[in-house]
Design a protein around this motif. Structure first.
Motif, mmCIF file in Angstrom:
data_model
loop_
_atom_site.group_PDB
_atom_site.id
_atom_site.type_symbol
_atom_site.label_atom_id
_atom_site.label_comp_id
_atom_site.label_asym_id
_atom_site.label_seq_id
_atom_site.Cartn_x
_atom_site.Cartn_y
_atom_site.Cartn_z
ATOM 1 N N SER A 35 0.790 -1.286 0.023
ATOM 2 C CA SER A 35 0.154 -0.017 -0.002
ATOM 3 C C SER A 35 1.035 1.221 -0.019
ATOM 4 O O SER A 35 1.675 1.445 0.935
ATOM 5 C CB SER A 35 -0.845 0.091 1.366
ATOM 6 O OG SER A 35 -2.063 -0.823 1.281
ATOM 7 N N HIS A 88 -5.850 -8.675 -2.678
ATOM 8 C CA HIS A 88 -5.995 -9.102 -1.199
ATOM 9 C C HIS A 88 -7.266 -9.950 -1.053
ATOM 10 O O HIS A 88 -8.038 -9.222 -1.995
ATOM 11 C CB HIS A 88 -6.345 -7.687 -0.284
ATOM 12 C CG HIS A 88 -4.987 -6.759 -0.218
ATOM 13 N ND1 HIS A 88 -5.078 -5.727 -1.232
ATOM 14 C CD2 HIS A 88 -4.131 -6.582 0.536
ATOM 15 C CE1 HIS A 88 -4.515 -5.121 -0.976
ATOM 16 N NE2 HIS A 88 -3.526 -5.375 0.075
ATOM 17 N N TYR A 90 -9.583 -9.853 1.047
ATOM 18 C CA TYR A 90 -10.806 -8.946 1.342
ATOM 19 C C TYR A 90 -11.451 -8.340 0.241
ATOM 20 O O TYR A 90 -12.549 -7.713 0.370
ATOM 21 C CB TYR A 90 -10.450 -7.996 2.345
ATOM 22 C CG TYR A 90 -9.700 -6.837 2.274
ATOM 23 C CD1 TYR A 90 -9.669 -5.668 1.343
ATOM 24 C CD2 TYR A 90 -8.159 -7.087 2.533
ATOM 25 C CE1 TYR A 90 -8.765 -4.872 0.978
ATOM 26 C CE2 TYR A 90 -7.228 -5.948 2.411
ATOM 27 C CZ TYR A 90 -7.651 -4.880 1.556
ATOM 28 O OH TYR A 90 -6.720 -3.908 1.072
ATOM 29 N N TYR A 203 -9.633 -3.206 10.585
ATOM 30 C CA TYR A 203 -8.304 -3.141 11.348
ATOM 31 C C TYR A 203 -8.780 -3.628 12.591
ATOM 32 O O TYR A 203 -9.959 -4.016 12.845
ATOM 33 C CB TYR A 203 -7.980 -1.475 11.759
ATOM 34 C CG TYR A 203 -7.527 -0.791 10.363
ATOM 35 C CD1 TYR A 203 -6.241 -1.350 9.732
ATOM 36 C CD2 TYR A 203 -8.322 0.108 9.877
ATOM 37 C CE1 TYR A 203 -6.142 -0.599 8.691
ATOM 38 C CE2 TYR A 203 -7.842 0.629 8.606
ATOM 39 C CZ TYR A 203 -6.711 0.460 8.189
ATOM 40 O OH TYR A 203 -6.233 1.139 7.146
ATOM 41 N N SER A 223 -1.821 -9.000 4.091
ATOM 42 C CA SER A 223 -1.450 -9.324 2.616
ATOM 43 C C SER A 223 -0.447 -10.200 2.939
ATOM 44 O O SER A 223 -0.183 -10.510 4.177
ATOM 45 C CB SER A 223 -0.932 -8.048 1.850
ATOM 46 O OG SER A 223 0.073 -7.470 2.519
ATOM 47 N N HIS A 280 -6.803 4.469 6.333
ATOM 48 C CA HIS A 280 -5.993 3.951 5.361
ATOM 49 C C HIS A 280 -5.257 5.187 4.667
ATOM 50 O O HIS A 280 -4.193 4.954 4.105
ATOM 51 C CB HIS A 280 -6.764 3.578 4.286
ATOM 52 C CG HIS A 280 -6.105 2.762 3.012
ATOM 53 N ND1 HIS A 280 -5.139 1.588 3.164
ATOM 54 C CD2 HIS A 280 -6.221 2.858 1.798
ATOM 55 C CE1 HIS A 280 -4.652 1.440 2.331
ATOM 56 N NE2 HIS A 280 -4.975 1.984 1.070
HETATM 57 O O1 LIG Z 1 -0.422 -5.025 3.058
HETATM 58 P P1 LIG Z 1 -0.576 -3.896 2.065
HETATM 59 O O2 LIG Z 1 -1.263 -4.305 0.467
HETATM 60 O O3 LIG Z 1 0.674 -3.161 1.788
HETATM 61 O O4 LIG Z 1 -1.796 -3.032 2.504
HETATM 62 C C1 LIG Z 1 -1.945 -2.894 4.158
HETATM 63 O O5 LIG Z 1 -2.859 -1.538 3.906
HETATM 64 C C2 LIG Z 1 -4.183 -1.902 4.067
HETATM 65 C C3 LIG Z 1 -4.842 -1.365 5.097
HETATM 66 O O6 LIG Z 1 -4.394 0.085 5.359
HETATM 67 C C4 LIG Z 1 -4.191 -3.255 4.081
HETATM 68 O O7 LIG Z 1 -4.553 -3.856 2.553
HETATM 69 C C5 LIG Z 1 -2.866 -3.752 4.598
HETATM 70 O O8 LIG Z 1 -2.580 -5.034 4.300
#
Ligand SMILES: O=P(O)(O)O[C@H]1O[C@H](CO)[C@@H](O)[C@H]1O
Length: 313
Positions: A35, A88, A90, A203, A223, A280
């Motif tokens: 992310s 992901h 989700y 979260y 992830s 986020h």
């Molecule tokens: O793991 P990445 O894709 O970096 O993203 C992280 O950030 C998101 C939540 O803010 C979720 O998808 C979490 O897994």
């Protein structure tokens, strides 16, 4: 589950052959951008971007801070392939779809994969902005039946019972610390730790954070572990870097409402307590702020791999 439909490797590879110049078609290193970390794609020279919707078997990344491009290019003189945006569970994607790009990378000959993510800190000694070199994981979804390796084996060359206690390559982890030394990073910039995988998209509650911390995890995210498992099944060396974007376990702990009210009734002045929540946007902001650091580390590690350092191939 994989494969509930035959995986379209031949079709994906044939599209890639038509779109990617031969020089870039055999990447040495695969990269997955977490992310807010797709800026890693800016490291690539002679870059060729391919939209996921052109690639059979690829789904779309729907999360802000994730693009939907597969990037081919050079870091120094090393050919790499990078997912600028991951999938992901989700988002509604099947686990087989989440890990499909990793399997495609393996089919292209990738032997080393660098997986990045944004994560919340469970370990109160970690600071926001720290990059955690992951050496282990706790995956409650795996332990309770949500594992990308469930189902019929792709073919008999794959191991039915994959050991993963060595999933995070020690030689690649060594390269990160050597890279940090060459980049003159402060010791605090990097830490080592265990990643807890949760399904999200919520979260964690404070109690869930304490639970995962008590179980031994340092950071938590939604992830990475599925990709790690597929990469190990494909025989790759795996390195994972988690950028701490927020604190999940707050060092001061829970402030009692009863005590607050009782103190007020006794005429004492109390400090207003505001329950903090993560967002986020906060995660993405940190990704932007620390993106250059992540990029510099990844570039250096790729350079080392290109030079045949560290025992990684
Ligand atoms: O793991 P990445 O894709 O970096 O993203 C992280 O950030 C998101 C939540 O803010 C979720 O998808 C979490 O897994």
């Amino acid at each position: 589950m994989h494969p509930d439909a035959p995986l379209p490797f031949a079709e994906t590879l044939s599209v890639l052959q038509t779109l990617v110049p031969p020089k870039l078609l055999s990447p040495r290193v695969g990269i997955i951008c977490g992310s807010g970390l797709s800026g890693l794609g800016g490291s690539l020279k002679e870059v060729v971007l391919i939209s996921y919707d052109r690639l059979p078997g690829f789904v779309q990344s729907t999360v802000p801070g994730h693009k939907s491009f597969l990037a081919f290019g050079l870091i120094g003189s090393v050919p790499v392939v990078a997912m600028l945006g991951r999938f992901h569970p989700y988002e509604g994607h099947k686990l087989s779809s989440v890990v499909y790009p990793v399997r495609v990378m393996a089919k292209m000959g990738v032997k080393n994969i660098i997986i990045t993510n944004a994560a919340g800190a469970l370990n109160p000694n970690l600071a926001v902005g720290t990059i955690v070199v992951v050496h282990d994981h706790i995956a409650l979804p795996n332990l309770t039946g949500m594992n990308p390796l469930l189902g019929p084996q792709i073919d008999s060359s794959y191991s039915r019972f994959l050991p993963i206690s060595d999933a995070y390559s020690r030689s690649l982890r060594r390269l990160v610390f050597q890279a940090a030394h060459q980049l003159s990073l402060d010791r605090e910039a990097l830490a080592e730790g265990t990643y807890a995988w949760v399904s999200g998209p919520t979260y964690e509650t404070a109690a869930e954070g304490r639970f995962l911390r008590a179980a031994g995890a340092d950071v938590v995210g939604m992830s990475t572990v599925p990709e790690v498992l597929a990469a190990r099944e494909e025989g790759m060396n795996v390195m994972v870097l988690s950028l701490v974007t927020n604190m999940v376990v707050i060092p001061e702990g829970y402030k009692s409402v009863r005590e607050e009210v009782e103190a007020e009734l006794a005429g004492k002045v109390t400090e207003a307590v505001v329950d903090e929540v993560v967002s986020h946007e906060e995660v993405l902001t940190l990704g932007r702020e620390k993106g250059d650091l992540m990029k510099a580390l990844v570039e250096k590690v790729v350079e080392f791999i290109g030079n045949g350092n560290g025992g990684a191939v």
